[in-house]
Write an enzyme that holds these catalytic residues in place. Structure first.
Site, mmCIF file in Angstrom:
data_model
loop_
_atom_site.group_PDB
_atom_site.id
_atom_site.type_symbol
_atom_site.label_atom_id
_atom_site.label_comp_id
_atom_site.label_asym_id
_atom_site.label_seq_id
_atom_site.Cartn_x
_atom_site.Cartn_y
_atom_site.Cartn_z
ATOM 1 N N SER A 96 -7.716 -3.126 -4.104
ATOM 2 C CA SER A 96 -8.471 -1.893 -3.864
ATOM 3 C C SER A 96 -9.522 -1.656 -4.943
ATOM 4 O O SER A 96 -10.658 -1.294 -4.637
ATOM 5 C CB SER A 96 -7.527 -0.680 -3.829
ATOM 6 O OG SER A 96 -6.777 -0.705 -2.653
ATOM 7 N N ARG A 132 0.830 -1.204 0.000
ATOM 8 C CA ARG A 132 0.000 0.000 0.000
ATOM 9 C C ARG A 132 0.865 1.254 0.000
ATOM 10 O O ARG A 132 0.912 2.010 0.973
ATOM 11 C CB ARG A 132 -0.919 -0.019 1.216
ATOM 12 C CG ARG A 132 -1.879 -1.190 1.158
ATOM 13 C CD ARG A 132 -3.284 -0.765 1.417
ATOM 14 N NE ARG A 132 -4.212 -1.652 0.759
ATOM 15 C CZ ARG A 132 -5.504 -1.704 1.057
ATOM 16 N NH1 ARG A 132 -6.007 -0.916 1.988
ATOM 17 N NH2 ARG A 132 -6.298 -2.511 0.401
ATOM 18 N N ASP A 171 -3.125 -1.717 -7.828
ATOM 19 C CA ASP A 171 -3.719 -2.334 -6.644
ATOM 20 C C ASP A 171 -5.106 -2.896 -6.962
ATOM 21 O O ASP A 171 -6.141 -2.262 -6.767
ATOM 22 C CB ASP A 171 -3.794 -1.294 -5.518
ATOM 23 C CG ASP A 171 -4.225 -1.909 -4.195
ATOM 24 O OD1 ASP A 171 -4.700 -3.068 -4.205
ATOM 25 O OD2 ASP A 171 -4.101 -1.235 -3.166
ATOM 26 N N GLN A 206 -0.488 2.214 -6.298
ATOM 27 C CA GLN A 206 -1.956 2.345 -6.327
ATOM 28 C C GLN A 206 -2.572 1.951 -7.667
ATOM 29 O O GLN A 206 -3.644 1.357 -7.711
ATOM 30 C CB GLN A 206 -2.375 3.774 -5.991
ATOM 31 C CG GLN A 206 -2.431 4.037 -4.504
ATOM 32 C CD GLN A 206 -2.858 5.459 -4.180
ATOM 33 O OE1 GLN A 206 -3.415 6.146 -5.024
ATOM 34 N NE2 GLN A 206 -2.580 5.877 -2.970
ATOM 35 N N TYR A 260 -3.539 -1.880 7.110
ATOM 36 C CA TYR A 260 -4.546 -2.919 7.291
ATOM 37 C C TYR A 260 -4.826 -3.085 8.778
ATOM 38 O O TYR A 260 -3.944 -2.918 9.619
ATOM 39 C CB TYR A 260 -4.049 -4.266 6.758
ATOM 40 C CG TYR A 260 -4.120 -4.408 5.258
ATOM 41 C CD1 TYR A 260 -5.348 -4.535 4.618
ATOM 42 C CD2 TYR A 260 -2.950 -4.430 4.497
ATOM 43 C CE1 TYR A 260 -5.413 -4.681 3.232
ATOM 44 C CE2 TYR A 260 -3.010 -4.574 3.118
ATOM 45 C CZ TYR A 260 -4.239 -4.705 2.496
ATOM 46 O OH TYR A 260 -4.306 -4.858 1.135
#
Lengths: 381, 381
Positions: free
Chosen positions: A136, A125, A133, A130, A232
């Protein structure tokens, strides 16, 4: 480089790892892309659309495995048998949501075949990652769908309505867990006009929840240690759990809709929502447990099933992104493309294990099992 | 006065004509309220909740007919056989969405029994009547549900999303007919973030559509004569229909979701949306035809069914309010209560046929068939 999309084999999986537009970008970058017949069908992409994008459409999915330097999956190792590694050959690269926590002997087999396997679940993360990801992007789709599913089941309307026939009170929605899925559920619930309340064990997400217009309820005992270095949530102590249950016993029975999203990667989900809390909800209420696959956040939920508990509909969907295959495949394909851009330089595969993203996701490489997720979990594996 | 709720007999009907809270208000007003066992079940109201509100719960629904001065229905004449009048007795008052356009010989029978039957479909569109306008309150629920149903079926997300994995374009929603159902569909679609376009044959609704954030498309040939004195759309001339089809041939194929709401009370629905328009939509698109019960606005739609046409899901739901029974029953009960307040003075039934609302809705009275809706339709009946 030959990039292959053999299509998905898991039941109910409608997503595809590359949409024709993204496949076309790879073709423009100079790659050959081959796709198994019907691979895009679940997401309403036709073989002809792949052909028009410059891909080769192969009749058999095994031909895709045979031909490709890089094999792209949405979910799992993608062979006919569960997690089978038989289809892979020397030096192949495989990228997908490979389900690393469920793999064991297969990693040794992949390493023996000198396969380099990247599990997108393990993307760190960090901001540079991103765009790759996939967890996500898929969680975001799930959070949205959880609300449209609830809105379509609930015997009440979501928004407040001031009408000539009286004022309709907004539905009360409670969201447990304000990660990507939870935040998107909160945002969608607020969009539809429900009154939304959320809780997360990480107090630092309060501001984000409130900025979406929802109310944040806390146990009053959270600390910053409740999230790990990647943000997390981590497993919690018993005394905290007790206090959390007391809070939930207040909040859950008031809700018309409960969406739970508290999953811990590679672990059984915490189960703070009890049978009794759900029995105290009004009849006709709806619970959607997005953690059902890893055991569920709610006692009565069952993975892949809808159960009725005390007049409440408790759903345990296991693959909501597959119910919005066009958007989910679009986002996933972009994640894959961004990952490939990192893996390939000047048209050649160039796996730099010094790169944090590659290092974190690479399960097997150079004949060795790396399994970085096992290190994360330390000695209790 | 004894007010009775025998419960509904139509298949799939979950609404109830009086919720316990509204029944309680009538009890407080000095009336006796009797309810058949299980009448509120479909909307999650228990017999005990009626008892707590001061109602008597009777075992047989025929006892409710026998006992009551006023019989309240949601839909139809409410007896076991379709539109049967056998259950009614001398001097009874019946109020509900009685389906006046489908009644014929039954009206004579009701008149012979000296029953005063009020059809809420015929409530005039005047401001004093708004609080009793059950067609509007139910249409509003239908318009909302049409969008949550479409959002839950569409393989795309509704809102635009700017994510690290790329920008998700908003879904394109087209709404035909901007009456109460259409406007609520437009408002809900906009809430969920879709890009919404609407058309109505009445140019005067443009402003209302635009105030909800949607785009209004017109045929360019509308006149004020296209709505009658009550604001309902009227049937149109051929040349206009041609131009409308040309406009729709542009707009419909661009849409991911089409919601059609163009019904004309007591008439077959106009059918401007052709098979071909729907075939040109993207695969996976969704059409919800709210006019399906009166023949449908779309060629392929079938009442009560979901058909696949050229890769597009075409739904023809016939009773969407019954899928949100709690909100729908709440609004409907309030409509009924407001109507009763007009009918009853000083605890006695006092039917003033000089009152525009009662005059417009009263099908039979004083031994005569009045059928005001037939006069509306003039000589072609």
């Amino acid at each position: 480089m030959i990039i292959g999309v053999p299509g998905e084999t898991a039941e109910g999986e409608t997503r595809v790892a590359l949409t024709p537009p993204v496949a076309g970008e790879l073709v423009e970058d100079g790659h050959d892309v081959c796709v198994a017949e019907g691979a895009g069908e679940g997401a309403d992409w036709k073989d002809d659309e792949y052909r028009e994008a410059g891909c080769e459409v192969l009749e058999g999915r095994l031909d895709v495995f045979d031909r490709s330097d890089v094999v792209l999956h949405v979910r799992g190792l993608g062979a006919d048998e569960e997690a089978s590694t038989d289809r892979y050959s020397e030096g192949q690269v495989v990228v997908g949501l490979l389900g690393p926590y469920g793999l064991d002997g297969e990693l040794k087999e992949l390493a023996d075949r000198n396969v380099s396997a990247f599990a997108l679940e393990l993307i760190p993360r960090i901001s540079r990652a991103q765009s790759m990801d996939a967890v996500s992007s898929m969680d975001s789709v799930s959070g949205y769908r959880a609300i449209t599913m609830a809105a379509n089941s609930l015997p009440k309307m979501f928004p407040m309505e001031m009408t000539a026939a009286g004022t309709v009170q907004p539905a009360e929605v409670f969201v447990l867990g304000a990660g990507v899925a939870g935040l998107k559920a909160i945002a969608t619930s607020e969009r539809l006009g429900a009154s939304t309340v959320a809780n997360d064990v990480r107090p630092e997400v309060r501001e984000e929840v409130e900025s979406l217009g929802a109310e944040f309820v806390s146990v009053g005992d959270e600390t910053e240690e409740m999230s790990d270095e990647e943000g997390y949530a981590t497993e919690q102590e018993k005394s905290f759990e007790q206090k959390q249950k007391e809070m939930l016993m207040e909040v859950v029975p008031e809700a018309d809709v409960v969406i739970t999203t508290a999953a811990i990667p590679g672990r059984p989900a915490p189960q703070p929502i009890t049978d009794e809390m759900i029995e105290r909800m009004d009849p006709g209420s709806v619970v959607i447990d997005l953690a059902a696959e890893s055991g569920g956040n709610c006692e009565p939920s069952r993975a892949g099933e809808t159960v009725e508990h005390g007049g409440v509909e408790v759903r345990g969907p296991t693959n909501l992104p597959a119910t919005i295959p066009q958007t989910a495949s679009y986002l996933y394909s972009n994640n894959i493309k961004n990952m490939l851009d990192l893996l390939i330089s000047d048209g050649e595969m160039d796996i730099d294990t010094g790169d944090e993203i590659l290092d974190s996701t690479l399960l097997t490489h150079d004949g060795e099992v790396r399994a970085p997720h096992r290190e994360d979990q330390g000695e209790d594996e």
